[in-house]
Design a protein around this motif. Sequence first.
Motif, PDB file in Angstrom:
ATOM      1  N   ASN A  14      -8.849  -2.879  -1.048  1.00 50.61           N
ATOM      2  CA  ASN A  14      -9.805  -1.821  -1.355  1.00 50.61           C
ATOM      3  C   ASN A  14      -9.258  -0.957  -2.484  1.00 50.61           C
ATOM      4  O   ASN A  14      -8.136  -0.464  -2.418  1.00 50.61           O
ATOM      5  N   ASP A  59     -10.761   3.870  -2.693  1.00 49.46           N
ATOM      6  CA  ASP A  59     -11.737   4.573  -1.858  1.00 49.46           C
ATOM      7  C   ASP A  59     -11.036   5.547  -0.921  1.00 49.46           C
ATOM      8  O   ASP A  59      -9.929   5.280  -0.451  1.00 49.46           O
ATOM      9  N   PRO A  99     -10.702   7.013   2.797  1.00 46.31           N
ATOM     10  CA  PRO A  99     -10.837   6.235   4.039  1.00 46.31           C
ATOM     11  C   PRO A  99     -12.251   6.183   4.604  1.00 46.31           C
ATOM     12  O   PRO A  99     -12.699   5.123   5.043  1.00 46.31           O
ATOM     13  N   SER A 128       0.862  -1.181   0.000  1.00 43.45           N
ATOM     14  CA  SER A 128       0.000   0.000   0.000  1.00 43.45           C
ATOM     15  C   SER A 128       0.894   1.224   0.000  1.00 43.45           C
ATOM     16  O   SER A 128       1.659   1.446   0.941  1.00 43.45           O
ATOM     17  N   SER A 131      -4.877   2.962  -2.770  1.00 43.61           N
ATOM     18  CA  SER A 131      -5.384   4.318  -2.997  1.00 43.61           C
ATOM     19  C   SER A 131      -5.156   4.829  -4.410  1.00 43.61           C
ATOM     20  O   SER A 131      -5.920   5.657  -4.895  1.00 43.61           O
ATOM     21  N   ARG A 187      -5.249  -1.085   1.547  1.00 47.22           N
ATOM     22  CA  ARG A 187      -5.799   0.036   0.782  1.00 47.22           C
ATOM     23  C   ARG A 187      -4.942   0.296  -0.446  1.00 47.22           C
ATOM     24  O   ARG A 187      -3.747   0.501  -0.347  1.00 47.22           O
ATOM     25  N   MET A 209     -14.360   3.688   2.661  1.00 46.84           N
ATOM     26  CA  MET A 209     -13.907   2.334   2.959  1.00 46.84           C
ATOM     27  C   MET A 209     -14.419   1.895   4.334  1.00 46.84           C
ATOM     28  O   MET A 209     -14.944   0.788   4.480  1.00 46.84           O
TER      29      MET A 209
END
Length: 179
Positions: free
Chosen positions: A98, A101, A103, A45, A123, A121, A106
Amino acid sequence: MQRRRLLAASAAACALPSARLVRAESGFDVQPWPANKAAPKELISIETGERWDLAQWRGVAVLLNFWASWCEPCRQEMPSMQRLAASRAAEMKVLTVNFKDVPIAMERFMAQTGLQLPVLRDSDGAIARQWGVRVFPSTVLVDAEGVVRSTVRGAIDWTGPAAQQLTRPLLRRVPAGVA
């Protein structure tokens, strides 16, 4: 010209195997992992610096699920994915990624679906690009030896018979006569 395209599309649709049509009608399809494509060894991430090394789960099958909060099929699929993770915890690890999204979105999705699986995540979408994911949800299936086998695109009931057919071959095989 448009008529030719329509005829060509109709002919192609008739040539597809019936199993593929059934899967498409059920909301998912399965794509084999390309033989000449190396799978990423780790997921990182960018935002958090969190790192998952797939080698750490060698010996158990890994399902790597990509989801987004705006994806209604993701929302529908998540409860069965969690039940699968709970029922097969000794032989299977379910990880989720994810996709792009913020935060708060999410966290809202996680609260609404009761998601308790590990979440990484993504991002900027880099992890999804590395794994070739363009459809949500998508779940990459990795066998117990660490070999990526296929990607399930679309929602599936992970506790149902179709999912069992997909996950059973991923599990560690115990040689005959060994208890």
